[in-house]
Every structure is written in structure tokens, then in C-alpha cells.
Write an enzyme that holds these catalytic residues in place. Structure first.
Site, PDB file in Angstrom:
ATOM      1  N   CYS A 213       0.822  -1.222   0.000  1.00 10.58           N
ATOM      2  CA  CYS A 213       0.000   0.000   0.000  1.00 10.58           C
ATOM      3  C   CYS A 213       0.848   1.261   0.000  1.00 10.58           C
ATOM      4  O   CYS A 213       0.327   2.358  -0.183  1.00 10.58           O
ATOM      5  CB  CYS A 213      -0.954  -0.004   1.188  1.00 10.58           C
ATOM      6  SG  CYS A 213      -0.153   0.290   2.793  1.00 10.58           S
ATOM      7  N   HIS A 226       1.826  -2.814  11.236  1.00 13.38           N
ATOM      8  CA  HIS A 226       1.078  -2.588   9.995  1.00 13.38           C
ATOM      9  C   HIS A 226       1.099  -3.830   9.102  1.00 13.38           C
ATOM     10  O   HIS A 226       0.072  -4.171   8.489  1.00 13.38           O
ATOM     11  CB  HIS A 226       1.670  -1.397   9.235  1.00 13.38           C
ATOM     12  CG  HIS A 226       1.092  -1.216   7.865  1.00 13.38           C
ATOM     13  ND1 HIS A 226      -0.100  -0.575   7.629  1.00 13.38           N
ATOM     14  CD2 HIS A 226       1.551  -1.621   6.641  1.00 13.38           C
ATOM     15  CE1 HIS A 226      -0.362  -0.586   6.331  1.00 13.38           C
ATOM     16  NE2 HIS A 226       0.633  -1.203   5.714  1.00 13.38           N
ATOM     17  N   CYS A 230      -2.284  -5.052   7.312  1.00 11.74           N
ATOM     18  CA  CYS A 230      -2.541  -4.645   5.927  1.00 11.74           C
ATOM     19  C   CYS A 230      -3.089  -5.807   5.100  1.00 11.74           C
ATOM     20  O   CYS A 230      -2.511  -6.905   5.081  1.00 11.74           O
ATOM     21  CB  CYS A 230      -1.259  -4.109   5.280  1.00 11.74           C
ATOM     22  SG  CYS A 230      -1.507  -3.448   3.617  1.00 11.74           S
ATOM     23  N   ILE A 317       9.530   7.906 -14.809  1.00 15.23           N
ATOM     24  CA  ILE A 317       9.843   6.486 -14.956  1.00 15.23           C
ATOM     25  C   ILE A 317      10.951   6.127 -13.977  1.00 15.23           C
ATOM     26  O   ILE A 317      11.906   6.879 -13.802  1.00 15.23           O
ATOM     27  CB  ILE A 317      10.247   6.151 -16.415  1.00 15.23           C
ATOM     28  CG1 ILE A 317      10.482   4.649 -16.594  1.00 15.23           C
ATOM     29  CG2 ILE A 317      11.451   6.969 -16.863  1.00 15.23           C
ATOM     30  CD1 ILE A 317      10.574   4.225 -18.054  1.00 15.23           C
ATOM     31  N   THR A 319      12.963   2.526 -12.039  1.00 15.49           N
ATOM     32  CA  THR A 319      13.160   1.172 -11.535  1.00 15.49           C
ATOM     33  C   THR A 319      13.814   1.307 -10.173  1.00 15.49           C
ATOM     34  O   THR A 319      14.841   1.982 -10.045  1.00 15.49           O
ATOM     35  CB  THR A 319      14.079   0.341 -12.458  1.00 15.49           C
ATOM     36  OG1 THR A 319      13.554   0.339 -13.778  1.00 15.49           O
ATOM     37  CG2 THR A 319      14.191  -1.093 -11.957  1.00 15.49           C
ATOM     38  N   GLY A 329      14.078  -1.756 -16.584  1.00 13.87           N
ATOM     39  CA  GLY A 329      13.987  -0.390 -17.092  1.00 13.87           C
ATOM     40  C   GLY A 329      13.586  -0.360 -18.552  1.00 13.87           C
ATOM     41  O   GLY A 329      12.674   0.378 -18.947  1.00 13.87           O
ATOM     42  N   GLU A 350       8.902  12.802 -21.240  1.00 11.94           N
ATOM     43  CA  GLU A 350       8.968  14.211 -20.866  1.00 11.94           C
ATOM     44  C   GLU A 350      10.382  14.554 -20.415  1.00 11.94           C
ATOM     45  O   GLU A 350      11.058  13.749 -19.787  1.00 11.94           O
ATOM     46  CB  GLU A 350       7.950  14.477 -19.751  1.00 11.94           C
ATOM     47  CG  GLU A 350       7.672  15.939 -19.490  1.00 11.94           C
ATOM     48  CD  GLU A 350       6.497  16.128 -18.550  1.00 11.94           C
ATOM     49  OE1 GLU A 350       6.584  17.016 -17.693  1.00 11.94           O
ATOM     50  OE2 GLU A 350       5.509  15.372 -18.674  1.00 11.94           O
TER      51      GLU A 350
END
EC number: 2.3.1.48
Length: 458
Positions: A213, A226, A230, A317, A319, A329, A350
Site C-alpha cells: 500500500c 502494519h 494490511c 519512470i 526502476t 527499465g 517528458e
């Protein structure tokens, strides 16, 4: 929702770190020279009672890097690490990419005359050896490639005035990387850059993150609790690709706002140049995972604008470092172009790309184009290549220029290749087939309906 509700910043500009065969942080970072690095010396023991100089913010000292080499480093900030119970100093290695900035103990700084003299003596010996080597001349292209591979930081003098001003402003805002490490899944990872985690979270030396999460926590005890509570075992959204243990999920920033905000805060730890927005709704995120019996473990992701006026098919982007150099990648890059093909559009990442992003995109573009040129018989234009690959004509031209395969003749770019030249490039490790490729048969995806209508009108 299991993730945190605090408002967070979202990355919207590509600064891709995709990690295919490139040096990691700290590797090959120095300018090319003898195998033995300058300043490598075992720190001598200071004389008993020898005084140390006081560490002051803004001053420069010799600092021992993790590879045991000594370099000039500017002290940017100091803190008391409550988790470790010690004083630390945040240093920037002069002339190196800010990715290598780090928090160090006082004992890694040369603060006594004995240590400084030993480092200086070793450095002089190195310079003497370097002077005895035959002089080597490098071309401008070789220097550019060297600087990209070795993460050599441009000086402000090398930038145009506008870029230099923006760089100075960006550096001032993100100068200190307070979060030094994160624990996520089975990995503890060193952070590379500043990330604007809210409130006290942003000042912790270490954060714990749920790999499912992406909720972030300050304390290991909270993290362990947690994990027992979860219910998530995969990213939200829709699974659109599955082959073997590789899976990709499409997550709409509007539908899963907190997850996407947390993802961007995580990504910012490893991406430097970004424009940050608080609103993730204009973006779609594609989460790459490795699947096993425990669940789908996040490997990396890319995001794209739902509507890009500039025709970009990738906004950010990344990895994650533990999964770099394994082909993921280039898989993410290829996946973005598969989506562009289904949209019947051409696209480009971009800008600006990070140094590692540039290397990976250039390597991917080169491989795709070389594969086509090797097998194609007949006349082929740059426009044809663009329509076949969904790579923009500008990206194709710049890639072919780097391969010495295009000439400017009578007002237009002309592809000039021979089968021998193509084969020579394909034999290079830099342009070999990626270890993981996208199987289009396993991709279950169609463009949104409003885009399908636009395409049908073209």
C-alpha cells in the site's frame, strides 16, 4: 484506505532512472584515470591528544567515501541522529552528482593534521603517476558520453543563464536529503535525493514503507504492526499485463489518490529533477511487479498524463535500485511504446531525463532501430520508422546520429547504413536484446473511449 491521508507532492516531470547496465551511485563517479583512485589511504591513527578542527557548516573538508577514497566535501548541514544516537554531517562531494551526497559520521572527516597530511601525501603520489602517463586527447562526443556515464555534474558556467538560475533555485530547495534510507519489502535502500515527505516524516533518517500500500512509517514497531494488519497484496487498479511472474497494473491517480501520492514520494528519493504537483488526478500510473505466493512486489513504474499537449508518453519512470540492471527499465520503456502503438500515436518521454534515463532510452531506441534496419529490405524513411515504432522522428534522428547512421543532405536527414555497420553495432553489449521483452499477446488494454473517438477522426 490503508495508505496515509496526508497531502503529498506528486512527480510530474520525467527524471527517469530506469537502470539498465548503468553505474550505480558511487560507481565510476570519478574522472577516468589509473585504476587506483586518488586519495585512497587507510586513515592513520591521530597522535594522542592531537586537536581536531571544529566542523563548520559551509566549510570544505577532506571526507572518506564508502569506497575508502578521500575527496573534498562541503558540509551542508548537521544533525543528531536520534535513531543511532550520534552526530552526523551532510556532505556534498565537490564536482560529483548530488546523488552521492550523504550523511557521515565525524570520524570520516579529516579533522586532524596527521590524517590530512597522509591523504595529501597519497594524492601527490597519484598526481605524479598521472603526469607520467601519455597525454590522451578526447573528442567532444567522447567527453559527452564520459560525462553521462560517470555522472559528471555540469557547472553553472556550462549552462545557459535560465537553466543556471533554475538549477540554483532547485538546489536550494532540495539541498539536504534528510531521509537517508528506506526499508521496503526485503530491502533496505539508500536514498539518492531529497523527497518532500510531510511533517516529521521528512526529517527522519530512515523510513519504513509497506511494499503493497506504500504507507510510510517512522518506527519499525509501527511497520511490523502494519504488516500484520494490511490486507493489500498487490497495487490497486487493474492488472493489464501478466506473463510468468511479471505483472503490470494500471492505476488511475483520480481513483487511488493516496497510493499514487505515496508512490511519487517514494520515487522522488531516486529522481532529482522533477516538477512537483499536489494533484495526481491528471496522471495514470503503470506499476511493474514481480509476483510470488506472498503477493505482487513493486519493481518500478512509469506515469503518463491522461492528456499530454506535448505528445509525451511518459511523465516519470523509475526502476527501484534493488531491481536495476535486470532488464526492467527497458521493459518499462518498451511497455510505454506498446501503449502508444495501441493509441496509434508517437510519443517521447517528458524532459529533462536524468543521466541514467538518457542512457537507457538511447540504448533502447538504438536496439529497436537496429533490429528493424538489419531485417528490412528496400527504401525506408525516418517517417516510416516513426510509424513502425511510435518513437518520434526527433528521437530517431538523434539516435541515428549517435550511431553515425544519418546525414543531412539537400535539406533533409538521410539514413546511411550498411549491413556490416548494423551488425557491428548489434554485437555491442550496449545494444543487445533486452533480457525481458513485452509480449503484446499478454497485454490486455485498449485506449480510453475518448481517445478512440479522436483517433477515428484522424
Amino acid at each position: 484506505m490503508a495508505a496515509q491521508g496526508a497531502t503529498a507532492a506528486v512527480a510530474a516531470t520525467t527524471s527517469g532512472t530506469v537502470g539498465e547496465g548503468e553505474p550505480g551511485p558511487g560507481e565510476n563517479a570519478a574522472v577516468e584515470g589509473p585504476a587506483r583512485s586518488p586519495g585512497r589511504v587507510s586513515p592513520p591513527t591521530p597522535a594522542r591528544g592531537e586537536p581536531e578542527v571544529t566542523v563548520e557548516i559551509g566549510e570544505t573538508y577532506l571526507c572518506r567515501r564508502p569506497d575508502s577514497t578521500w575527496h573534498s566535501a562541503e558540509v551542508i548541514q548537521s544533525r543528531v541522529n536520534d535513531q543511532e544516537g550520534r552526530e552526523e554531517f551532510y556532505v556534498h562531494y565537490v564536482g560529483f552528482n548530488r546523488r552521492l551526497d550523504e550523511w557521515v559520521d565525524k570520524n570520516r572527516l579529516a579533522l586532524t593534521k596527521t590524517v590530512k597530511d597522509a591523504v595529501q601525501k597519497n594524492s601527490e603520489k597519484y598526481l605524479s603517476e598521472l603526469a607520467e602517463q601519455p597525454e590522451r586527447k578526447i573528442t567532444r562526443n567522447q567527453k559527452r558520453k564520459h560525462d553521462e556515464i560517470n555522472h559528471v555534474q555540469k557547472t553553472y558556467a556550462e549552462m545557459d543563464p535560465t537553466t543556471a538560475a533554475l538549477e540554483k533555485e532547485h538546489e536550494a530547495i532540495t539541498k539536504v536529503k534528510y531521509v537517508d534510507k528506506i526499508h521496503i519489502g526485503n530491502y533496505e535502500i539508500d536514498a539518492w535525493y531529497f523527497s518532500p515527505f510531510p511533517e516529521d516524516y521528512g526529517k527522519q533518517p530512515k523510513l519504513w514503507l509497506c511494499e503493497y500500500c506504500l504507507k510510510y512509517m517512522k518506527f519499525e514497531k509501527s511497520y511490523r504492526f502494519h504488516l500484520g494488519q494490511c490486507q493489500w497484496r498487490q497495487p490497486p487498479g487493474k492488472e493489464i499485463y501478466r506473463k510468468s511472474n511479471i505483472s503490470v497494473y494500471e492505476v488511475d491517480g483520480k481513483d487511488h489518490k493516496i497510493y499514487c501520492q505515496n508512490l511519487c514520494l517514494l520515487a522522488k528519493l531516486f529522481l532529482d529533477h522533477k516538477t512537483l504537483y499536489f494533484d495526481v488526478e491528471p496522471f495514470v500510473f503503470y506499476i511493474l511487479t514481480e509476483v510470488d505466493r506472498q503477493g505482487a512486489h513493486i519493481v518500478g513504474y512509469f506515469s503518463k498524463e491522461k492528456e499530454s499537449p506535448d505528445g509525451n508518453n511518459v511523465a516519470c519512470i523509475l526502476t527501484l535500485p534493488p531491481y536495476q540492471r535486470r532488464g526492467y527499465g527497458k521493459f518499462l520503456i518498451a511497455f510505454s511504446y506498446e501503449l502508444s502503438k495501441l493509441e496509434s500515436t508517437v510519443g517521447s518521454p517528458e524532459k529533462p531525463l536524468s543521466d541514467l534515463g538518457k542512457l537507457s532510452y538511447r540504448s533502447y531506441w538504438s536496439w529497436v532501430l537496429l533490429e528493424i534496419l538489419r531485417d528490412f529490405r528496400g527504401t525506408l524513411s525516418i517517417k516510416d520508422l516513426s510509424q513502425m515504432t511510435s518513437i518520434t522522428q526527433n528521437d530517431i534522428i538523434s539516435t541515428l546520429q549517435s550511431l553515425n547512421m544519418v546525414k543531412y543532405w539537400k535539406g533533409q536527414h538521410v539514413i546511411c547504413v550498411t549491413p556490416k555497420l548494423v551488425e557491428e553495432h548489434l554485437k555491442s553489449a550496449q545494444y543487445k536484446k533486452p533480457p525481458i521483452t513485452v509480449d503484446s499477446v499478454c497485454l490486455k488494454w485498449a485506449p480510453p473511449k475518448h481517445k478512440q473517438v479522436k483517433l477515428s477522426k484522424k
